[in-house]
Design a protein around this motif. Structure first.
Motif, PDB file in Angstrom:
ATOM      1  N   PHE A 154       1.261   0.431   3.307  1.00  0.00           N
ATOM      2  CA  PHE A 154      -0.204   0.057   4.080  1.00  0.00           C
ATOM      3  C   PHE A 154      -1.678   1.230   4.334  1.00  0.00           C
ATOM      4  O   PHE A 154      -2.738   0.792   4.885  1.00  0.00           O
ATOM      5  CB  PHE A 154      -0.154  -0.359   5.487  1.00  0.00           C
ATOM      6  N   LYS A 155      -0.792   2.349   4.333  1.00  0.00           N
ATOM      7  CA  LYS A 155      -1.674   3.687   5.021  1.00  0.00           C
ATOM      8  C   LYS A 155      -2.541   4.213   3.647  1.00  0.00           C
ATOM      9  O   LYS A 155      -4.181   4.323   3.578  1.00  0.00           O
ATOM     10  CB  LYS A 155      -0.829   4.466   4.989  1.00  0.00           C
ATOM     11  N   MET A 157      -3.659   1.675   1.686  1.00  0.00           N
ATOM     12  CA  MET A 157      -4.188   0.449   1.767  1.00  0.00           C
ATOM     13  C   MET A 157      -5.157   0.966   2.159  1.00  0.00           C
ATOM     14  O   MET A 157      -6.594   0.399   1.573  1.00  0.00           O
ATOM     15  CB  MET A 157      -3.356  -1.190   1.656  1.00  0.00           C
ATOM     16  N   VAL A 158      -5.557   1.177   3.345  1.00  0.00           N
ATOM     17  CA  VAL A 158      -6.659   1.225   4.556  1.00  0.00           C
ATOM     18  C   VAL A 158      -7.342   2.387   3.668  1.00  0.00           C
ATOM     19  O   VAL A 158      -8.500   2.102   3.989  1.00  0.00           O
ATOM     20  CB  VAL A 158      -5.817   1.782   6.042  1.00  0.00           C
ATOM     21  N   HIS A 219      -5.628  14.507   3.423  1.00  0.00           N
ATOM     22  CA  HIS A 219      -5.290  13.968   3.143  1.00  0.00           C
ATOM     23  C   HIS A 219      -4.135  13.405   2.917  1.00  0.00           C
ATOM     24  O   HIS A 219      -2.805  13.162   3.082  1.00  0.00           O
ATOM     25  CB  HIS A 219      -3.930  15.713   1.910  1.00  0.00           C
ATOM     26  N   GLY A 220      -4.015  12.719   4.288  1.00  0.00           N
ATOM     27  CA  GLY A 220      -2.747  11.909   5.747  1.00  0.00           C
ATOM     28  C   GLY A 220      -1.650  10.921   4.967  1.00  0.00           C
ATOM     29  O   GLY A 220      -0.392  11.211   5.233  1.00  0.00           O
ATOM     30  N   PRO A 223       1.168  12.347   1.565  1.00  0.00           N
ATOM     31  CA  PRO A 223       2.883  12.756   1.381  1.00  0.00           C
ATOM     32  C   PRO A 223       3.729  11.675   1.517  1.00  0.00           C
ATOM     33  O   PRO A 223       4.853  11.210   1.293  1.00  0.00           O
ATOM     34  CB  PRO A 223       3.689  13.477   2.425  1.00  0.00           C
ATOM     35  N   ASP A 224       2.975  10.128   3.211  1.00  0.00           N
ATOM     36  CA  ASP A 224       3.627   9.031   2.843  1.00  0.00           C
ATOM     37  C   ASP A 224       3.622   8.395   1.967  1.00  0.00           C
ATOM     38  O   ASP A 224       4.832   8.188   1.654  1.00  0.00           O
ATOM     39  CB  ASP A 224       3.539   8.529   3.924  1.00  0.00           C
ATOM     40  N   ARG A 291       8.395  14.546   0.285  1.00  0.00           N
ATOM     41  CA  ARG A 291       7.633  15.295   0.673  1.00  0.00           C
ATOM     42  C   ARG A 291       7.507  16.455   0.765  1.00  0.00           C
ATOM     43  O   ARG A 291       6.027  16.866   0.317  1.00  0.00           O
ATOM     44  CB  ARG A 291       7.956  15.044   2.303  1.00  0.00           C
ATOM     45  N   TYR A 295       3.546  17.418  -0.290  1.00  0.00           N
ATOM     46  CA  TYR A 295       2.204  19.084  -0.322  1.00  0.00           C
ATOM     47  C   TYR A 295       1.912  20.171  -1.001  1.00  0.00           C
ATOM     48  O   TYR A 295       1.381  19.861  -1.589  1.00  0.00           O
ATOM     49  CB  TYR A 295       2.765  19.394   1.332  1.00  0.00           C
TER      50      TYR A 295
ATOM     51  N   LEU B  40     -12.067  -3.792   7.777  1.00  0.00           N
ATOM     52  CA  LEU B  40     -11.588  -3.741   6.480  1.00  0.00           C
ATOM     53  C   LEU B  40     -12.590  -4.163   5.860  1.00  0.00           C
ATOM     54  O   LEU B  40     -13.760  -4.036   4.673  1.00  0.00           O
ATOM     55  CB  LEU B  40     -10.599  -3.707   5.498  1.00  0.00           C
ATOM     56  N   ILE B  85       1.683  -7.244   2.286  1.00  0.00           N
ATOM     57  CA  ILE B  85       2.342  -6.079   3.163  1.00  0.00           C
ATOM     58  C   ILE B  85       2.201  -6.041   4.934  1.00  0.00           C
ATOM     59  O   ILE B  85       3.845  -6.454   5.085  1.00  0.00           O
ATOM     60  CB  ILE B  85       1.899  -4.581   3.020  1.00  0.00           C
ATOM     61  N   LEU B 104       6.747   8.071   9.808  1.00  0.00           N
ATOM     62  CA  LEU B 104       6.321   9.288   8.803  1.00  0.00           C
ATOM     63  C   LEU B 104       5.337   9.230   9.200  1.00  0.00           C
ATOM     64  O   LEU B 104       4.783   8.644   9.972  1.00  0.00           O
ATOM     65  CB  LEU B 104       6.736   8.122   7.541  1.00  0.00           C
ATOM     66  N   GLY B 106       2.171  11.828   8.540  1.00  0.00           N
ATOM     67  CA  GLY B 106       1.349  12.810   7.293  1.00  0.00           C
ATOM     68  C   GLY B 106       1.726  13.874   6.640  1.00  0.00           C
ATOM     69  O   GLY B 106       0.827  14.671   6.705  1.00  0.00           O
TER      70      GLY B 106
END
Lengths: 476, 106
Positions: A154-155, A157-158, A219-220, A223-224, A291, A295, B40, B85, B104, B106
C-alpha cells in the motif's frame, strides 16, 4: 524487431491464460525461462538481424516506435538476468501450482514493462510502461497476503501513484510547449524557448522519477516494500524495478530532453551524496537481513546518481557500469537472503549464525556479493566505484569523491558485520540439522557470483565492449 | 499562446490547483485507506483535466484525447488494485485504519 520483446511476452501471457487446463500452467515456467534467456542472449550478442530489422506492418498496426542504443542493451541485459534469477528463486519458494502460475504471469508483465521503458522514444509511452511495471510490482509485493506485505504494497502504491501524477502533469506541461510527446520534439521546443513553465515541468518530472527510484528524501516506501515482499519479489524489486523505473528514466530524460545544466548537476550530486550517507548509516542499525540490504540499495543507488551528476563521459560510463553491477550483486545478496529465509523461516540476523558451515555455497557467494558491493578488487563492483571516484576527482569534485570513498568503507563495515552475524562465527542453537538451499537458489547464486568474478577479472575487455560506448554516447 | 487561450488556461488552472490541493490534503490528513485512495483519485482527476486543457489551448485534441483515455484506464486499474489491497487489510485487521499498518517503519 525490438518490438517482439514486448509482444511475445504480452501475447504469451494472453495465450497461457486461455482455459486449456493444467498443461498451460506447467508450460508457463518454461515459456518465461525461454523468454528471459533469449532476451539475455540477444542483449549480449547485439544480434543485428534481430535489432536492425523492423516488422513494419506490426509496428504500424500497434503504432509503436522503439529504438535501442548501448544504454538500452545494458538495461535489457540486466532485466533479463534479474528476471531469470527471480524465476529461479520462485521455483524454490512458491510450491502451489496456481500461485506459481499467477507469479509467473506478473513477473513476465513486470519484465515486459521494463523492457518497454528502456526502448521507448516518447514520454507518454514511457509513462504507460512505467505504470505497467508499477502495477505488476504492487501485486507482486502483496503476493504473500500477510499484513506486512500489504502494508509495504500500500505504501508503494500511494507513493508510486503520486509519482505518476507528477510525471503526467509534467508530460501535460511539456505537451503545451512542444505539441508532441516525442523526446526529440520536446528537446527542440526546450532549446527554442526559455519558458518558466518548462522548468516547472522538469522539476515535477525529476521529483516523480526520484520517488520511483527510491532516492533520499523520497525513500520511505523502499525498505518496507523490499523487506515485506516474498523472496523472489525482493530480488526483482531491488535488482531492477526501481533502477529501470527511476534511475534509467531519469538519465534518459536528462540526456534526451533536458540536457545536463548546472542546476541539475548540482542537485544530482547533492542528492546522490545524501542518499549514499543516509542509506549507509541506516543500514548499520538494521537487525533484519532484507531491510539492511534495502538500505544498502539506497546507498548504492546514490553512487549511480552521483556519477550521473558529474556528467563527464567517464562518470556516466562508470555510473551505468555501477547500475549493472548493482543489479547483479544486490540480486545475489537477496538470493542469499532467500536461501536463509527458506531454511530459517525468518531473516532476523540475531537468530542466525554460523550458517556457512551448513550452507557452503550460500556462504561463499554471499562473501563475493558483499565484497563486490563494498568495492574490493578484483571484483566488478570495485571497477565501477573507482571509475566514478576518478571521474569525480577529474571534474574537480574532490569532496564528493572523498565522501564516496568514506561511504564505501561504511558499506564494507555493515556488510562484514552481516557476514559475521549470519554466515560465520558459532553455529546458532537449534540450527544443527539445517541444509543447503534448494537447486534453483543455488544455481542462481552461482551464476551471479560467476558474473561478478568474470566481469572483475576480464574488466578491460568488458569495459571496451559494453561500457565505454555509453560514455561516448553522451558527448555532444 | 494567444490572450484568450491564456485566459482559458488560467481559469482551468485555478480549478486544477484547487483539485490537487484537495487531493493532497485528503492524502495527508486521512488515516482511512479508502479515503487515501479517494485522495489519489482526486489527484488523477486534476491531472486529467490539465491534459484536456492543454489539448484545448494547443489545438491538438486528437493526441490529448488518446492520452486522456489511456490515463483513465490506468487510473481505474490502480484504483482496483488499491481497493483489493484495502480489502485484504480489512480482512486481516477488521478495520481500514492506517494506524494498524505501523509494523514497519520506513
Amino acid at each position: 524487431m525490438p518490438s517482439l520483446l514486448i509482444f511475445i511476452p504480452l501475447f504469451g501471457i494472453v495465450i497461457l491464460n486461455l482455459p486449456f487446463g493444467k498443461a498451460m500452467r506447467n508450460a508457463a515456467f518454461w515459456f518465461a525461462l525461454a523468454v528471459f534467456i533469449v532476451q539475455i542472449v540477444l542483449a549480449i550478442t547485439h544480434q543485428p538481424i534481430f535489432w536492425g530489422n523492423e516488422i513494419e506492418q506490426m509496428d504500424a498496426f500497434f503504432r509503436v516506435n522503439f529504438s535501442v542504443d548501448q544504454l538500452s542493451f545494458v538495461m535489457l541485459l540486466c532485466i533479463g538476468l534479474v528476471s531469470l534469477t527471480s524465476l529461479l528463486v520462485m521455483r524454490d519458494t512458491i510450491f502451489d501450482i496456481n500461485e506459481r502460475f499467477k507469479f509467473i504471469n506478473l513477473l513476465m508483465l513486470a519484465s515486459m514493462g521494463m523492457s518497454g521503458i528502456v526502448m521507448v522514444t516518447d514520454i507518454f509511452t514511457m509513462y504507460i510502461f512505467l505504470e505497467i511495471t508499477a502495477i505488476a510490482s504492487f501485486i507482486l509485493i502483496a503476493f504473500e497476503k500477510d499484513v506486512y506485505a500489504l502494508e509495504g504494497a500500500f505504501k508503494y502504491m500511494v507513493l508510486s501513484a503520486l509519482a505518476s501524477v507528477l510525471i503526467l502533469a509534467a508530460t501535460a506541461i511539456l505537451l503545451l510547449g512542444a505539441g508532441s510527446a516525442s523526446f526529440t520534439a520536446i528537446a527542440d521546443a526546450i532549446h527554442r524557448t526559455d519558458n518558466n513553465l518548462i522548468a516547472v515541468a522538469m522539476g515535477l518530472f525529476v521529483c516523480g522519477l526520484l520517488i520511483k527510484g527510491g532516492m533520499v528524501p523520497f525513500h520511505g516506501w523502499l525498505p518496507d516494500a523490499y523487506g515485506a515482499a516474498s523472496p523472489a519479489v525482493s530480488v526483482l524489486l531491488a535488482g531492477i524495478v526501481t533502477k529501470a523505473a527511476g534511475i534509467y528514466t531519469l538519465i534518459r530524460a536528462l540526456n534526451s530532453i533536458l540536457g545536463f545544466d548546472a542546476n541539475i548537476k548540482a542537485l544530482l550530486l547533492a542528492l546522490g551524496t545524501i542518499s549514499i550517507l543516509v542509506g549507509a548509516f541506516a543500514a548499520i542499525g538494521q537487525k533484519d537481513f532484507k531491510r539492511m540490504l534495502a538500505y544498502s540499495s539506497i546507498s548504492q543507488t546514490g553512487y549511480i546518481v552521483l556519477g550521473f551528476g558529474c556528467a563527464t563521459p567517464l562518470a556516466i560510463a562508470g555510473a551505468v557500469f555501477h547500475l549493472f553491477n548493482h543489479s547483479i550483486f544486490k540480486s545475489l545478496l537477496f538470493v542469499n537472503s532467500a536461501a536463509v529465509e527458506t531454511r530459517l523461516g525468518s531473516t532476523d540476523m540475531d537468530r542466525a549464525g554460523g550458517l556457512a558451515q551448513k550452507m557452503p555455497i550460500t556462504g561463499f557467494t554471499s562473501v563475493i556479493g558483499a565484497l563486490s558491493a563494498a568495492g574490493i578488487p578484483p571484483l566488478s563492483g570495485f571497477w565501477s566505484k573507482i571509475i566514478i571516484v576518478v571521474a569525480l576527482w577529474q571534474a574537480g569534485h574532490t569532496w564528493y569523491a572523498a565522501t564516496a570513498i568514506m561511504a564505501s568503507i561504511i558499506t564494507l563495515a555493515y556488510l562484514l558485520a552481516m557476514q559475521r552475524k549470519v554466515f560465520f562465527g558459532k553455529l546458532a542453537l537449534g540450527l544443527e540439522d539445517i541444509e543447503e538451499a534448494r537447486l534453483g537458489i543455488r544455481a542462481a547464486s552461482v551464476m551471479l557470483a560467476a558474473i561478478i568474478i568474470g566481469f572483475g577479472v576480464l574488466f578491460p575487455s568488458a569495459y571496451a565492449i559494453f561500457i565505454a560506448p555509453i560514455g561516448e554516447m553522451f558527448i555532444k | 499562446m494567444s490572450g484568450e487561450n491564456w485566459q482559458v488556461f488560467m481559469t482551468f488552472g485555478f480549478f486544477i490547483i484547487l483539485l490537487s490541493v484537495c487531493g493532497l490534503y485528503c492524502l495527508l490528513v486521512t488515516r482511512n485507506l479508502i479515503r487515501a485512495i479517494i485522495g489519489l483519485e482526486l489527484l488523477f482527476k486534476a491531472v486529467t483535466l490539465l491534459i484536456i486543457v492543454v489539448g484545448y489551448v494547443t489545438g491538438r485534441n486528437a493526441l490529448t484525447q488518446a492520452i486522456v483515455i489511456t490515463v483513465i484506464v490506468i487510473e481505474v486499474v490502480v484504483a482496483a488494485v488499491a481497493g483489493g489491497i484495502a480489502l485484504r487489510v480489512f480482512r486481516h485487521t477488521n478495520g481500514l485504519d492506517a494506524r494498524e499498518l505501523k509494523k514497519l517503519r520506513g
